[in-house]
Design a protein around this motif. Sequence first.
Motif, mmCIF file in Angstrom:
data_model
loop_
_atom_site.group_PDB
_atom_site.id
_atom_site.type_symbol
_atom_site.label_atom_id
_atom_site.label_comp_id
_atom_site.label_asym_id
_atom_site.label_seq_id
_atom_site.Cartn_x
_atom_site.Cartn_y
_atom_site.Cartn_z
ATOM 1 N N ARG A 243 0.814 -1.221 0.000
ATOM 2 C CA ARG A 243 0.000 0.000 0.000
ATOM 3 C C ARG A 243 0.838 1.258 0.000
ATOM 4 O O ARG A 243 0.311 2.352 -0.198
ATOM 5 C CB ARG A 243 -0.932 0.020 1.223
ATOM 6 N N GLU A 244 2.152 1.114 0.261
ATOM 7 C CA GLU A 244 3.002 2.309 0.291
ATOM 8 C C GLU A 244 3.345 2.732 -1.133
ATOM 9 O O GLU A 244 3.904 1.953 -1.892
ATOM 10 C CB GLU A 244 4.305 2.049 1.053
ATOM 11 N N CYS A 245 3.002 3.993 -1.459
ATOM 12 C CA CYS A 245 3.240 4.515 -2.814
ATOM 13 C C CYS A 245 4.716 4.427 -3.199
ATOM 14 O O CYS A 245 5.063 4.130 -4.337
ATOM 15 C CB CYS A 245 2.785 5.961 -2.914
ATOM 16 N N THR A 246 5.587 4.700 -2.199
ATOM 17 C CA THR A 246 7.021 4.793 -2.512
ATOM 18 C C THR A 246 7.656 3.443 -2.819
ATOM 19 O O THR A 246 8.805 3.394 -3.224
ATOM 20 C CB THR A 246 7.777 5.452 -1.338
ATOM 21 N N HIS A 249 7.035 4.311 -6.393
ATOM 22 C CA HIS A 249 7.417 5.689 -6.732
ATOM 23 C C HIS A 249 8.678 6.099 -5.975
ATOM 24 O O HIS A 249 8.644 6.970 -5.114
ATOM 25 C CB HIS A 249 6.268 6.641 -6.393
ATOM 26 N N SER A 250 9.781 5.473 -6.303
ATOM 27 C CA SER A 250 11.061 5.829 -5.689
ATOM 28 C C SER A 250 12.177 5.298 -6.570
ATOM 29 O O SER A 250 11.929 4.522 -7.506
ATOM 30 C CB SER A 250 11.177 5.249 -4.281
ATOM 31 N N SER B 37 11.405 11.167 -4.491
ATOM 32 C CA SER B 37 10.755 10.526 -3.345
ATOM 33 C C SER B 37 11.640 9.440 -2.741
ATOM 34 O O SER B 37 12.216 8.617 -3.444
ATOM 35 C CB SER B 37 9.409 9.939 -3.748
ATOM 36 N N GLU B 48 2.551 10.376 -0.522
ATOM 37 C CA GLU B 48 1.084 10.485 -0.569
ATOM 38 C C GLU B 48 0.641 11.919 -0.298
ATOM 39 O O GLU B 48 -0.190 12.482 -1.010
ATOM 40 C CB GLU B 48 0.441 9.558 0.475
#
Lengths: 320, 204
Positions: A243-246, A249-250, B37, B48
Amino acid sequence: MNPSNFKHIILIVSFLCNVSFGFGQETNEKNQSGSDKNQKCLKCHGNHTFKYMNEDFGLEIKEAMCSNRFIDTIAFAQSNHGMFKCTDCHSPEYESFPHAGNLRMGLMYACNDCHGGDPEYAKFHFDEIEEAFYESMHYNRAPDAFNCWSCHNPHSYKTQASKGGKISETVTYDNNICLKCHADISQFELLTERENINILKTHNWLPNQELHFKNVRCIECHTQLNDSLLISHVVMPKENAIRECTKCHSENSRLMASLYKYKSMESRKSNGFINAVIINESYVIGANRNKYLNILSVIIFGLVLSGIFIHTLFRIFKRK
Amino acid sequence: MASEKLYLYPIWIRIWHWVNAILFITLLVTGVSMQYSNPENPLLISFERSVELHNLCGILISLNYLLFIIGNLFTSNGKQYKMKTKGLLTRIFNQSVYYLFGMFKKQDAPYPISAENKFNPMQRFIYSTAMYVGFPIIIASGAAMLFPEIIVPQVFGFSGLLLTAIVHVIIGFILSLFLFIHLYVCTIGSSISSNFKSMITGWH
């Protein structure tokens, strides 16, 4: 013409004909497509209706083919297994009609019944895939019902990412495998007692849901990463889904170890772009890094700050 | 140098300016937090939160930009962004020489501030370019990324989304350089804080 010369010519021509036609025949047999070899089966199973003769009453009967017994002949021909005869996997007794009822009691082959321990297929890591599958939530929730074919239709399955196809096509293809059950209650209830499935609702938390669904495979978030497998088969319970975007997205984007793994392996030697393989086909904020633009921006920013600093020093020293 | 006070910044400009400043700085910080990020970097805002804030501030700064455009259309402030191309380079060069040498020799500014000329030629050129070239591009590319379905999927073999993002990031970077230079140049006044006070009171 000398009769002996004529005899020689006849011999040579007949030899050539024999050789060419002989080889041709062998090649044609080798190239004979699965659908040709399977003509007898596909005559019925390749159509939505089939006919048979009721010998007892002398009637020709036309019936609908049960949807899960129907074979898409084009998809089968293009699939990884398209070159096989039906009876390579199914009992030869199916060649007689009507098929004996007890044939349906026979267990289907699983992937490793053919691929396991075969050095020719070692690069596909079937043995590791099997181990991963036994760890998966799918197997553990329904060990008797869930098997390779629950996801990989043996009559249409073809490898996608491992052949370097377009990422968008891989995403659509792979997600359709999941959606076959997770968006169709009639399929879903074959494997579970749960009745309500609404993946749109359960993914409400996901920003830009439509965009994610179109560009990311379900398995990126729902499987455990595996270093040795191109595609992880340890499907996790929903509670463990990412669930962590990063995670994506990292710089150390998870996508590089999953969706773009094949391409990143292929271009590992190239330098310049960090996560360049993502850049080729898409844009993932936080994961797309251009090494040269990064350096250039740092230099320009440094020059501006240096200029401001030097100017400030002059202002201080010239203030008097 | 004229000692009498000039009322240069009417209330609507001051409101627009400070709203723009707050939104722009938020967009800069959240933009950097998304582009680089890294959950382990404590200096960056979480991804987020950055996405939420960036989207919100992007919409608000676009609306604020509309205020700027409308204000400039219907008030005399719009004239401050118009410039004659003839002799422009010479005027910019003269102003540069002043910033680099003249001001340290206590020379008078070549283009002193007046009610008709709030900006010197260099400011006029940079502000006009930032507001009438940079802002429209960054707003349009930002809107496209907010609604990516409107972006052409492929442009000359490249991802349309990628090209849009690169344009957005590059213009954002240039405008952030502008911000730093703008802040520094604003300290060049009768005192370090005089120009900042002017943008609060309206009086220069």
